[in-house]
Design an enzyme around this catalytic site. Structure first.
Site, mmCIF file in Angstrom:
data_model
loop_
_atom_site.group_PDB
_atom_site.id
_atom_site.type_symbol
_atom_site.label_atom_id
_atom_site.label_comp_id
_atom_site.label_asym_id
_atom_site.label_seq_id
_atom_site.Cartn_x
_atom_site.Cartn_y
_atom_site.Cartn_z
ATOM 1 N N ASP A 39 0.848 -1.192 0.000
ATOM 2 C CA ASP A 39 0.000 0.000 0.000
ATOM 3 C C ASP A 39 0.888 1.248 0.000
ATOM 4 O OD1 ASP A 39 -1.713 2.221 1.219
ATOM 5 O OD2 ASP A 39 -3.180 0.602 1.028
ATOM 6 N N ILE A 40 0.512 2.268 -0.766
ATOM 7 C CA ILE A 40 1.331 3.491 -0.823
ATOM 8 C C ILE A 40 1.146 4.371 0.409
ATOM 9 C CG2 ILE A 40 1.436 3.525 -3.342
ATOM 10 C CD1 ILE A 40 -0.651 5.837 -3.212
ATOM 11 N N GLU A 105 -12.704 2.937 -0.748
ATOM 12 C CA GLU A 105 -12.159 4.081 -1.484
ATOM 13 C C GLU A 105 -11.848 3.798 -2.950
ATOM 14 O OE1 GLU A 105 -8.853 5.566 0.748
ATOM 15 O OE2 GLU A 105 -10.127 6.252 2.389
ATOM 16 N N HIS A 110 -10.587 -5.414 -3.123
ATOM 17 C CA HIS A 110 -9.223 -5.573 -2.616
ATOM 18 C C HIS A 110 -9.266 -5.975 -1.155
ATOM 19 C CE1 HIS A 110 -10.350 -1.333 -2.049
ATOM 20 N NE2 HIS A 110 -9.482 -1.267 -1.052
#
Length: 125
Positions: A39-40, A105, A110
């Site tokens: 995840d960023i 989001e 996911h």
């Protein structure tokens, strides 16, 4: 903005672009059914996202429209990512948000894998 999981799949979402190679990702796993990457904006020391390669908005969409092999392949990929990352013994949490109340989001199914520290209660109080 939270996603309405009852809407049609948007092939311009960030995960669709990652799958097409239009946006880079720090991949940790890939097979015929799934892609996993860091995840960023990590919310835990280990925060990996696992996405199916098919165009599904949510678990509801996925469980209703995906074939048995695709469902099995995706679920197995989630487990393989956790095992490969060494998360089984210390423990980890899986999270999949669906729809506006959960604050989904990205309109692509996911699963978040969180680990690397005690994660506290299941829901914030």
């Amino acid at each position: 903005m939270a996603v309405d999981a009852t809407q049609a799949y948007d092939d311009q979402n960030v995960f669709a672009k990652i799958l097409r190679g239009e946006i880079p990702a720090r991949k940790v796993y890939e097979d015929d059914w799934a892609l996993a990457f860091h995840d960023i904006n990590p919310q835990a020391p280990t925060h990996i996202l696992v996405i199916p390669k098919g165009a599904y908005v949510s678990w509801d969409d996925f469980s209703h429209h995906a074939g048995d092999a695709e469902i099995a392949g995706f679920v197995r990929a989630v487990g393989q990512v956790a095992r490969s990352a060494g998360l089984v013994a210390p423990g980890y949490r899986l999270l999949a948000n669906t729809g506006t109340d959960s604050h989904q989001e990205v309109p692509h199914l996911h699963v978040h894998i969180f680990a690397g520290r005690p994660l506290g209660p299941m829901l914030a109080r």
